[in-house]
Design an enzyme around this catalytic site. Structure first.
Site, PDB file in Angstrom:
ATOM      1  CD  GLU A   1      65.550  27.151  22.994  1.00  0.00           C
ATOM      2  OE1 GLU A   1      64.581  26.915  22.797  1.00  0.00           O
ATOM      3  OE2 GLU A   1      65.802  26.489  24.372  1.00  0.00           O
TER       4      GLU A   1
ATOM      5  CB  CYS B   1      72.362  27.952  30.071  1.00  0.00           C
ATOM      6  SG  CYS B   1      71.732  25.982  29.698  1.00  0.00           S
TER       7      CYS B   1
ATOM      8  CB  CYS C   1      68.251  16.383  22.945  1.00  0.00           C
ATOM      9  SG  CYS C   1      69.174  15.271  24.006  1.00  0.00           S
TER      10      CYS C   1
ATOM     11  CB  CYS D   1      64.502  13.394  29.009  1.00  0.00           C
ATOM     12  SG  CYS D   1      66.171  12.977  29.150  1.00  0.00           S
TER      13      CYS D   1
ATOM     14  CB  CYS E   1      63.490  17.222  27.915  1.00  0.00           C
ATOM     15  SG  CYS E   1      64.587  18.421  27.059  1.00  0.00           S
TER      16      CYS E   1
ATOM     17  CG  ASN F   1      60.192  25.794  33.670  1.00  0.00           C
ATOM     18  OD1 ASN F   1      59.293  26.548  34.074  1.00  0.00           O
ATOM     19  ND2 ASN F   1      61.259  26.403  33.097  1.00  0.00           N
TER      20      ASN F   1
ATOM     21  CB  CYS G   1      66.326  23.336  27.413  1.00  0.00           C
ATOM     22  SG  CYS G   1      67.663  23.702  26.167  1.00  0.00           S
TER      23      CYS G   1
END
Length: 418
Positions: free
Chosen positions: A136, A154, A161, A165, A168, A339, A382
């Site tokens: 993305e 961004c 990843c 987290c 996330c 978010n 994200c």
């Protein structure tokens, strides 16, 4: 890490080429010698034009028996005209174009798999890489009071990843590999194309942990600054914290901002939110951030995602202020209201809680801002859009697997047991 809440190498397809009798010295110092008979040659590992400097492109032209100004033409075609395929390099001789293609060289641009546009103008692109992985990138336009448009790109630094987290979406989708420098640069070019406007700011805050791919992130940073012509002060490199890498970044003395995804004012709470924090005590992080400020004279921004009932209490704000004052000046806190994403119990705090947290920090002389939420209707967090297309999560690495690249390996005295 997420964009609005902050939160390998791909070997190109080998091409068989029929070459004439000559020796070609590629810029990667590999020598390919052909004979008078037809010979199949394999391309070098680094045969992507995008990401190369003007000097490197000039040398490449010379290595192919061309005059150096042909390299300047390649540079113009790549970074000014944004040509995506070598066969469209109309300014250079057909013979040179053919030799580049036969030797396995490519521009290094990927296709846009899909895009989503939010009501506020934010656009998220899903880019399909050569190995069919999806990554993305997001374009965020902001118009100031004078009518000038600031366009922030961004960019992602990894496919997925490994840090996972808890809040996330990217981590929930798993991890595949690091991005190469040109795969980071092309994200910015893709944003410029879709907006038909120049990118003014770049934030390394998309999918992935930049510090686990620091070599390629620095290569992309150089290219974006020198070739794409985006000022260093207009770029921000974000990290959730990887031991020994902030020090490494500081040694390059960049004029870009370091953004540390903190999310908690103490080690115990931080470990609950950020599992990888077990390997990097808060005291060590703060020391490295202080040293970064002294080394570069650039302030550190602390990203703090506010999670309702978890880390958004005024007592947390007091503790955060005490922590920052303990480690000196040069800090800024960026509050990011959570978010919402699928598959998590975390909730977005009410406006009152956000305001109280901000006021508590300001009353203790901490510079603070609250990030405006953008693109909620565009799967803005994200990893959300990517996860919609990649239904099966990638394998999750263990915490022992989460280490920097070899050249950034931990020094014995810096290693911390999980």
């Amino acid at each position: 890490m997420a964009l609005l809440q902050f939160m390998c190498s791909v070997t190109p397809l080998a091409r068989a080429a029929t070459t004439r009798s000559r020796a070609i010295i590629i810029s990667s110092s590999r020598t390919i010698t052909t004979t008078t008979t037809k010979t199949k040659i394999s391309p070098p590992d680094s045969n992507v034009l995008l990401g190369m400097s003007e000097e490197q492109l000039q040398q490449l032209a010379i290595d192919f028996g061309q005059q150096s100004y042909r390299g300047k033409q390649l540079h113009h075609l790549l970074y000014k005209r944004r040509v995506k395929d070598i066969h469209e390099f109309s300014q250079v001789p057909l013979a040179f174009r053919t030799e580049l293609q036969e030797a396995g060289w490519v521009v290094g641009r990927s296709s846009v798999h899909s895009s989503v546009t939010a009501a506020d103008g934010t656009i998220k692109l899903l880019i399909k890489l050569e190995d069919n992985r999806l990554v993305e990138t997001v374009g965020i336009p902001v118009t100031d009071d004078k009518g000038s448009v600031r366009l922030t790109a961004c960019v992602s630094s990894q496919v997925g990843c490994p840090l996972r987290c808890s809040f996330c979406a990217t981590g929930k989708g798993g991890f595949s590999r690091n991005l190469k420098g040109h795969e980071i640069v092309e994200q910015v070019l893709a944003i410029e194309e879709v907006f038909n406007n120049r990118v003014t700011n770049v934030v390394f805050m998309g999918m992935g942990e930049p510090m686990l791919n620091l070599k390629e992130v620095l290569a992309a940073h150089r290219c974006l600054n020198k070739d794409v012509q985006i000022g260093q002060r207009m770029m921000t490199i974000s990290t959730v914290g990887v031991p020994n890498t902030i020090k490494k970044l500081a040694s390059h003395k960049l004029q870009s901002t370091l953004a540390l995804s903190l999310h908690a004012p103490n080690q115990k709470l931080r470990e609950k939110i950020v599992p990888s924090a077990k390997a990097y005590p808060l005291e060590a992080i703060m020391k490295d951030c202080r040293d970064y400020f002294h080394e570069t004279s650039r302030r550190v921004s602390f990203e703090y995602t506010l999670l309702a009932g978890v880390n958004d209490d005024v007592e947390h704000a007091k503790e955060l202020a005490e922590l920052l004052h303990q480690w000196g000046p040069g800090y800024h806190v960026n509050l990011i209201p959570f978010n919402p994403i699928d598959g998590t119990e975390y909730k977005r705090p009410y406006r009152k809680a956000i305001n109280m947290f901000q006021s508590m920090l300001e009353s203790r002389k901490i510079t603070v801002s609250v990030r405006q939420t953008r693109g909620l209707d565009a799967s803005a967090a994200c990893g959300q859009l990517r996860n919609e297309f990649q239904k099966v999560p990638l394998a999750a690495p263990s915490i022992e697997d989460i280490q920097p690249e070899p050249e950034f390996a931990l020094e014995p005295e810096a290693a911390v047991a999980c």
